[in-house]
Design an enzyme around this catalytic site. Structure first.
Site, PDB file in Angstrom:
ATOM      1  N   GLY A   7      -7.833  -0.248  -8.644  1.00 55.82           N
ATOM      2  CA  GLY A   7      -9.241   0.077  -8.838  1.00 55.82           C
ATOM      3  C   GLY A   7     -10.119  -1.029  -8.291  1.00 55.82           C
ATOM      4  N   ALA A  10     -16.529  -2.447  -9.713  1.00 59.47           N
ATOM      5  CA  ALA A  10     -17.202  -3.732  -9.932  1.00 59.47           C
ATOM      6  C   ALA A  10     -16.298  -4.718 -10.681  1.00 59.47           C
ATOM      7  CB  ALA A  10     -18.505  -3.498 -10.695  1.00 59.47           C
ATOM      8  N   ALA A 123     -20.959  -6.938 -13.731  1.00 62.03           N
ATOM      9  CA  ALA A 123     -20.956  -7.005 -12.264  1.00 62.03           C
ATOM     10  C   ALA A 123     -21.470  -5.683 -11.734  1.00 62.03           C
ATOM     11  CB  ALA A 123     -19.552  -7.278 -11.756  1.00 62.03           C
ATOM     12  N   LYS A 178     -16.111  -3.969 -28.805  1.00 61.40           N
ATOM     13  CA  LYS A 178     -16.752  -3.576 -27.540  1.00 61.40           C
ATOM     14  C   LYS A 178     -17.121  -2.096 -27.591  1.00 61.40           C
ATOM     15  CE  LYS A 178     -18.145  -3.999 -23.239  1.00 61.40           C
ATOM     16  NZ  LYS A 178     -17.433  -3.599 -22.090  1.00 61.40           N
ATOM     17  N   ASN A 196     -30.709  -1.393 -20.011  1.00 60.09           N
ATOM     18  CA  ASN A 196     -30.233  -1.838 -21.335  1.00 60.09           C
ATOM     19  C   ASN A 196     -31.388  -2.476 -22.108  1.00 60.09           C
ATOM     20  OD1 ASN A 196     -27.798  -1.024 -20.357  1.00 60.09           O
ATOM     21  ND2 ASN A 196     -26.841  -3.059 -20.318  1.00 60.09           N
TER      22      ASN A 196
END
Ligand code: KPL
Length: 298
Positions: A7, A10, A123, A178, A196
């Protein structure tokens, strides 16, 4: 170490850059590219160009570590074709938002050492081969199996590449913490198509508190000691620290891509059912995102 990163989004690209000074890193992608050029802007604003090997089968077969950074719902489909090409000693580290891929991963690789990791580094891929490190975060890594592995050297390796990285005997705890932050931030920023930081506005506080209170009940039922208001305060800290960012779910909805809602809010709802806990606010958010996804191409 020989490392393959599955993958090149970012987060995968960020770890490729962080690990490459000390390790032999390639990326594995869905396309058939053999080189992956990447222009990277660090937090200090410094720009550098890299070029990674990509999709070399011999590198994959010799890898000591496979770092999986695809989205939660892509993990099994992405790993399946690699089953026969990973050596028995290859360690597998899975790093994605949300929870819920672990049983299927364990079934796919019953003999391999599997770790899960979670990171709050931010990122952004601004184009196919341009990456910006937008926020300093921390990483937790720990074994999937409940048998406590004594080999925590993998955390040192990640810590040397991009600190801080902490070893966690019970990786489910940071994964849940998280998940709580993602339950609070991701659906609201996706539904309202806002940054955000906009969630710090007064108008969102009641909803954020309700979301976090529901997550608190489920986490306590799971056995975690969570103080009243703790998750809300943590969500607010992340909202402020990543104020200019668009969350991953915001971007997924914006570009009409599948979201990770089933592994974030969906996982919370699934676990809440087991403990017979009502989570109406999160259920409403899950329904809204699910219906937004189903109307993409309508
Ligand atoms: O993990 C994130 C995401 O966007 O998926 C947060 C923490 C919300 C940062 O944007």
């Amino acid at each position: 170490m020989k490392i393959t990163i599955l993958g090149a989004g970012a987060i995968g690209s960020l770890w490729a850059i962080a690990l490459q000074p000390q390790h032999d890193v390639q990326v594995w992608t869905r396309s058939s590219i053999t080189r992956y050029p990447l222009t990277f802007q660090s937090l200090s604003g410094k720009v550098r160009t890299y070029c990674f090997d990509a999709n070399h089968i011999d590198h994959l077969q010799q890898s000591d570590l496979l770092l999986v950074t695809v989205k939660s719902f892509q993990v099994i489909t992405a790993l399946h074709p690699l089953i026969n090409d990973l050596s028995a000693r290859c360690k597998i580290v899975i790093m994605h938002n949300g929870i819920g891929s672990h049983d299927a991963v364990k079934q796919l690789f019953p003999k391999h050492t599997i770790y899960y990791a979670t990171t709050s580094h931010a990122a952004l891929k601004t184009a196919e081969s341009t990456l910006r490190h937008t926020g300093l975060g921390q990483t937790f890594i720990g074994p999937l199996s409940s048998v406590i592995s004594t080999d925590n050297s993998i955390a040192d390796m990640f810590n040397q590449a991009l600190s801080p990285c902490y070893w966690q005997d019970d990786i489910m705890e940071p994964l849940w913490k998280k998940l709580a932050i993602n339950c609070a931030i991701n659906p609201l920023t996706a539904i309202n198509q806002c940054t955000n930081g906009e969630l710090a506005n007064e108008g969102y506080q009641a909803q954020l508190i309700q979301i976090c209170n529901e997550v608190t009940l489920v986490m306590r039922a799971e056995g975690y000691r969570i103080k009243n208001g703790e998750l809300y305060q943590q969500a607010l800290t992340v909202i402020k620290a990543t104020a200019d960012n668009y969350s991953s779910m915001n971007r997924d909805v914006f570009y009409q891509r599948p979201t990770e809602i089933d592994y974030i809010t969906g996982y919370l709802i699934h676990q809440a059912k087991i403990f017979d806990i009502a989570v109406p606010v999160n259920t409403q958010l899950w329904q809204t995102i699910t219906s937004m996804e189903s109307s993409y191409h309508a």
